[in-house]
Design a protein around this motif. Sequence first.
Motif, PDB file in Angstrom:
ATOM      1  N   THR A  12      89.601  33.621  26.305  1.00  0.00           N
ATOM      2  CA  THR A  12      88.543  33.946  25.395  1.00  0.00           C
ATOM      3  C   THR A  12      88.903  34.750  24.279  1.00  0.00           C
ATOM      4  O   THR A  12      88.665  34.407  23.045  1.00  0.00           O
ATOM      5  N   LEU A  13      90.090  35.555  24.379  1.00  0.00           N
ATOM      6  CA  LEU A  13      90.567  36.463  23.192  1.00  0.00           C
ATOM      7  C   LEU A  13      91.321  35.364  22.361  1.00  0.00           C
ATOM      8  O   LEU A  13      91.153  35.815  21.063  1.00  0.00           O
ATOM      9  N   ILE A  14      91.911  34.250  22.467  1.00  0.00           N
ATOM     10  CA  ILE A  14      92.486  33.704  21.701  1.00  0.00           C
ATOM     11  C   ILE A  14      92.041  32.285  21.330  1.00  0.00           C
ATOM     12  O   ILE A  14      92.427  31.328  20.654  1.00  0.00           O
ATOM     13  N   ARG A  15      90.634  32.335  21.485  1.00  0.00           N
ATOM     14  CA  ARG A  15      89.778  31.134  21.237  1.00  0.00           C
ATOM     15  C   ARG A  15      89.781  30.776  19.929  1.00  0.00           C
ATOM     16  O   ARG A  15      89.878  29.387  19.482  1.00  0.00           O
ATOM     17  N   PRO A  16      89.710  31.948  19.009  1.00  0.00           N
ATOM     18  CA  PRO A  16      89.924  31.580  17.280  1.00  0.00           C
ATOM     19  C   PRO A  16      91.421  30.636  17.026  1.00  0.00           C
ATOM     20  O   PRO A  16      91.388  30.360  16.151  1.00  0.00           O
ATOM     21  N   ILE A  17      92.228  31.241  17.724  1.00  0.00           N
ATOM     22  CA  ILE A  17      93.466  30.575  17.476  1.00  0.00           C
ATOM     23  C   ILE A  17      93.751  29.207  17.991  1.00  0.00           C
ATOM     24  O   ILE A  17      94.255  28.422  17.304  1.00  0.00           O
ATOM     25  N   GLN A  18      93.341  28.789  19.062  1.00  0.00           N
ATOM     26  CA  GLN A  18      93.258  27.505  19.688  1.00  0.00           C
ATOM     27  C   GLN A  18      92.117  26.691  19.153  1.00  0.00           C
ATOM     28  O   GLN A  18      92.332  25.533  19.209  1.00  0.00           O
ATOM     29  N   SER A  19      91.175  27.223  18.664  1.00  0.00           N
ATOM     30  CA  SER A  19      89.958  26.110  18.369  1.00  0.00           C
ATOM     31  C   SER A  19      89.668  26.210  16.624  1.00  0.00           C
ATOM     32  O   SER A  19      90.134  27.376  16.073  1.00  0.00           O
ATOM     33  N   ARG A  20      88.839  25.353  16.266  1.00  0.00           N
ATOM     34  CA  ARG A  20      88.426  25.435  14.785  1.00  0.00           C
ATOM     35  C   ARG A  20      87.125  25.239  14.879  1.00  0.00           C
ATOM     36  O   ARG A  20      86.679  23.794  14.925  1.00  0.00           O
ATOM     37  N   SER A  21      86.110  25.990  14.545  1.00  0.00           N
ATOM     38  CA  SER A  21      84.883  25.751  14.531  1.00  0.00           C
ATOM     39  C   SER A  21      84.154  25.423  13.435  1.00  0.00           C
ATOM     40  O   SER A  21      85.110  25.522  12.179  1.00  0.00           O
ATOM     41  N   LYS A  22      82.840  24.987  13.161  1.00  0.00           N
ATOM     42  CA  LYS A  22      82.393  24.605  11.673  1.00  0.00           C
ATOM     43  C   LYS A  22      82.211  25.674  10.782  1.00  0.00           C
ATOM     44  O   LYS A  22      82.281  25.601   9.874  1.00  0.00           O
ATOM     45  N   VAL A 420      94.483  35.610   9.574  1.00  0.00           N
ATOM     46  CA  VAL A 420      94.804  36.404  10.675  1.00  0.00           C
ATOM     47  C   VAL A 420      94.096  35.946  12.057  1.00  0.00           C
ATOM     48  O   VAL A 420      95.007  36.164  13.021  1.00  0.00           O
ATOM     49  N   SER A 421      93.135  35.580  12.007  1.00  0.00           N
ATOM     50  CA  SER A 421      92.444  35.058  13.476  1.00  0.00           C
ATOM     51  C   SER A 421      93.242  33.730  13.875  1.00  0.00           C
ATOM     52  O   SER A 421      92.882  33.471  15.283  1.00  0.00           O
ATOM     53  N   LYS A 422      94.052  33.153  13.234  1.00  0.00           N
ATOM     54  CA  LYS A 422      94.643  32.018  13.749  1.00  0.00           C
ATOM     55  C   LYS A 422      96.052  32.229  14.176  1.00  0.00           C
ATOM     56  O   LYS A 422      96.943  31.362  14.606  1.00  0.00           O
ATOM     57  N   VAL A 423      96.479  33.708  13.890  1.00  0.00           N
ATOM     58  CA  VAL A 423      97.739  33.952  14.342  1.00  0.00           C
ATOM     59  C   VAL A 423      97.932  35.084  15.309  1.00  0.00           C
ATOM     60  O   VAL A 423      98.685  34.877  16.081  1.00  0.00           O
ATOM     61  N   ILE A 424      96.938  36.229  15.291  1.00  0.00           N
ATOM     62  CA  ILE A 424      96.749  37.052  16.318  1.00  0.00           C
ATOM     63  C   ILE A 424      95.520  37.507  16.795  1.00  0.00           C
ATOM     64  O   ILE A 424      94.622  36.809  16.040  1.00  0.00           O
TER      65      ILE A 424
END
Length: 441
Positions: A12-22, A420-424
Amino acid sequence: MSVDVTGVDRDTLIRPIQSRSKFFLVALLAALAGIGVWLYFYVQQLQHGLVVTNLADWGSGGGVPWGLYIGAFIWWVGIAHGGIILSAAVRLLDMDTYQPVARMAELLTIAALTVAGLYILIHVGRPDRLVTSVLPAWPTRVQWSPLVWDVTVITAYFVLTATYLLLTIRYDIHRLRDRLPDTFEPLYKALLVGYSEKEDEVVERMVWWLAFAIIIMAPLLLHGGVIPWLFALLPSMAGWAGGVQGPSFLSIALTSAVSGIIIVAAAFRYAYGWQELIPKQVFYGLSKWLGFFGLLFLWLQLQQVITGIFAAPTALQYATEVKLSTPVYWLAIGLVGLGLLYVFAAALKASLFSIPRIVAVSFAVLAGTLIEKTLFVVEGLQHPQFMLYDGVPGNYIPSPVELSSILGALGIVVLFFLTVSKVIPVVELHAIEDNHEEVRD
């Protein structure tokens, strides 16, 4: 009381890193559009100079040398200082309820300090002046130059906050490395240079002492000291001088910072389905802090008004009366006041509270504090206790060039968070580990 996030795992923590929402794509386009609009106007300023703004020297221009640029600078510095104070308080006082948003507050501090520094660059006219004028003058002018003091404060706080953030990031990256993208492997290796799990206990102590230093420095030296001192120690400017400026600046900083954290946390919660990670009670608690700091802000405004109209020196009384007759001042007070009324109403009747409503209130409060800080700067310059040129009326209305800088600054902050949300992870691993340990115990 701590937030129950026992159903949240590391993925759940790394969801922003692994996904790309609309939402991510829309926010990215909006950020780039805002930056593009600002760059268009800023290029005009570089080509023609500050004459394209409504800023003017005293004299035949009949205006003010400082305006929205300096007001926005103070506003962003306040958000930065307020953000790191809140993050430090979470760690120092074991306020586990707000641990899911602590790192967001730290990142907001970094972003806001960056934008604040950018406003100095914009306001000096040509960017090369920082190299040819500010840096060479620093050793001999730091003790009395407001500009050099600003650069010093921003640099010192940026280094302090970056160190604070780096120490906590190393722990997370080491334990989440197998889930993080290989694209940023060189960056992760650089961040983990010399890392060993044996350092975790030492780092915890270091971070605690950094948090302690931040809590002490911010109200006494930084946004409760240096920045307001630049104004409060100038008795020639009616409305600036006075001991109330330190507490007033700090109250605005904390009010703005809480508003900013609410907006950032709500955006991530909505975009990545973090209802369990950042539950509603976090926003409910933040709204109470927003109400408390907003009340302090309005109370200190009342203090300035009362001392400015009751048996005050002539220049101060005149400046205060002008401020009270200015509709935009009441707009700023009204925006904060209406937000305060909503927070108090929601505290009395919990059913009135909702995250979309507190986000709307936060936007209104941010607008109100920005207006107040800009008006504070302008009014002090329009009505000083001296006149270089008698008979020249002071007048100032922000130009499209200056207003575009607000769009650009917001775009830069949004772009910073998106990157930043795509890296850490933007939420600390401790936010779920500590609560899981409590359940096991």
